[in-house]
Design an enzyme around this catalytic site. Structure first.
Site, PDB file in Angstrom:
ATOM      1  CG  HIS A 131       9.368  13.823 -41.437  1.00  0.00           C
ATOM      2  ND1 HIS A 131       8.937  14.154 -40.182  1.00  0.00           N
ATOM      3  CD2 HIS A 131       8.480  14.661 -42.393  1.00  0.00           C
ATOM      4  CE1 HIS A 131       7.693  14.979 -40.322  1.00  0.00           C
ATOM      5  NE2 HIS A 131       7.706  15.179 -41.753  1.00  0.00           N
TER       6      HIS A 131
HETATM    7  C1  BDR Z   1       6.905  10.567 -43.032  1.00  0.00           C
HETATM    8  O1  BDR Z   1       5.704  10.415 -44.024  1.00  0.00           O
HETATM    9  C2  BDR Z   1       6.117  10.952 -45.315  1.00  0.00           C
HETATM   10  O2  BDR Z   1       5.499  12.005 -45.510  1.00  0.00           O
HETATM   11  C3  BDR Z   1       7.838  11.345 -45.187  1.00  0.00           C
HETATM   12  O3  BDR Z   1       8.380  11.198 -46.265  1.00  0.00           O
HETATM   13  C4  BDR Z   1       8.098  10.738 -43.748  1.00  0.00           C
HETATM   14  O4  BDR Z   1       8.679   9.269 -44.220  1.00  0.00           O
HETATM   15  C5  BDR Z   1       6.342  11.496 -42.027  1.00  0.00           C
HETATM   16  O5  BDR Z   1       5.427  11.305 -41.327  1.00  0.00           O
END
Ligand code: BDR
Ligand code: CA
Length: 312
Positions: free
Chosen positions: A239
């Site tokens: 992400h």
């Molecule tokens: C986001 O939430 C966290 O789990 C990850 O680091 C990312 O920034 C994804 O939904």
């Protein structure tokens, strides 16, 4: 052209750590500071992870500051174990032996750096947006001092905490509302694109063969994610690194400008990013939204970004 000044605001976090590594060795940018926020795990862990990580990789010169330990209007919720108990999966970095936290709070460090950089500072925001919103509330002129915000958060359709909300936005929707309405040029990299690309075992092998400290650490983080995936958890989804790719490898993504706001309350829809795709509200676009990713281009960009690392 000089390096672009960046601050990384994050809730480290397995994928945050990989995004930080990609940024530290990127020759297009200069990381001016790393600031932490409550999110994936409690703030005492996200801040310690940043300090330990920067010392481990030899970046003693980059300030690491503590930020908000809870959202503006809510309790400090965390992820459901996706990032392990302390944020870096099953990886235990050595405790920082000499690096100290910067004495300034994240919001102050961000503001002072923005003033020093005279309108050139860019923010990579890969956790809940609490620190940026606090900074905007304390210093409304921040909006004219930040060149661009690249954030991981939200989604055009769907969510990963509720049916309509993504984690970073759901944790602190008021902060995300303040940031999206701030007038700062910004790019949203949400679940629509981040979940369309996952790292594979051969990427970890390539990093292991590279053999630097950063590459080995990222390979270990990927291995943790593969185990997590095989247990039925989240895949090796990058992400946060994808939000950085939007900044330095824009050819990985297709973006379009839309009006975006955030639902702060709501029985079922708290934290929903409302992306007005059909322009029904008649409001001027305020966010460039990533709609498509080229998975192969992105994954190979990321592996190559980490392979640029050199031990220090
Ligand atoms: C986001 O939430 C966290 O789990 C990850 O680091 C990312 O920034 C994804 O939904
Ligand atoms: Ca994150």
């Amino acid at each position: 052209m000089g390096r672009r000044p960046f601050i990384i605001d994050c809730d480290t976090g397995t994928d945050d750590a990989i995004a930080i590594a990609a940024a530290l060795y990127c020759d297009q940018v200069e990381v001016k500071a790393v600031t932490s926020v409550n999110g994936n795990v409690a703030h005492k862990y996200t801040s310690k992870n940043n300090l330990d990580l920067l010392e481990y990789l030899g970046f003693d010169d980059i300030p690491v500051a503590k930020g908000a330990d809870s959202p503006i209007m809510d309790n400090p919720y965390h992820s459901d174990g996706t990032h392990g108990n302390t944020g870096l999966g099953n990886i235990k970095l050595p405790d920082a032996a000499h690096k100290q936290f910067d004495k300034r709070l994240a919001s102050e460090l961000i503001y002072q750096t923005a003033v020093e950089e005279k309108g050139e500072l860019e923010l990579l925001v890969i956790g809940p947006m609490t620190n940026i919103a606090i900074c905007l509330m304390e210093h409304p002129d921040l909006k004219d001092l930040v060149k661009h915000i690249w954030f991981m958060g939200g989604s055009v359709i769907g969510g990963n905490v509720t049916t309509t909300a993504e984690f970073n936005i759901w944790i602190d929707p008021m902060a995300a509302h303040i940031v999206t309405q701030s007038g700062i040029p910004q790019t949203m990299v949400g679940l629509d694109v981040t979940t369309a690309a996952a790292m594979k075992e051969h990427h970890a092998e390539e990093l292991r063969a590279c053999g630097t400290k950063a590459a080995l650490l990222c390979a270990d983080l990927l291995d943790y994610m593969f185990e997590r995936r095989d247990r039925g958890g989240e895949d090796a989804i990058m992400h946060d690194a994808m939000a950085f790719a939007a900044a330095v490898c824009p050819e990985c993504l297709e973006c379009r400008d839309f009006y975006v706001d955030v639902e702060c309350f709501g029985q079922y829809t708290k934290g929903h990013t409302m992306v007005d795709r059909r322009g029904r509200l008649g409001k001027a676009p305020n966010v460039s939204v990533a709609l498509k990713v080229d998975e192969e281009k992105f994954c190979s960009w990321l592996v190559n970004a980490i392979k640029k690392s050199a031990d220090r």
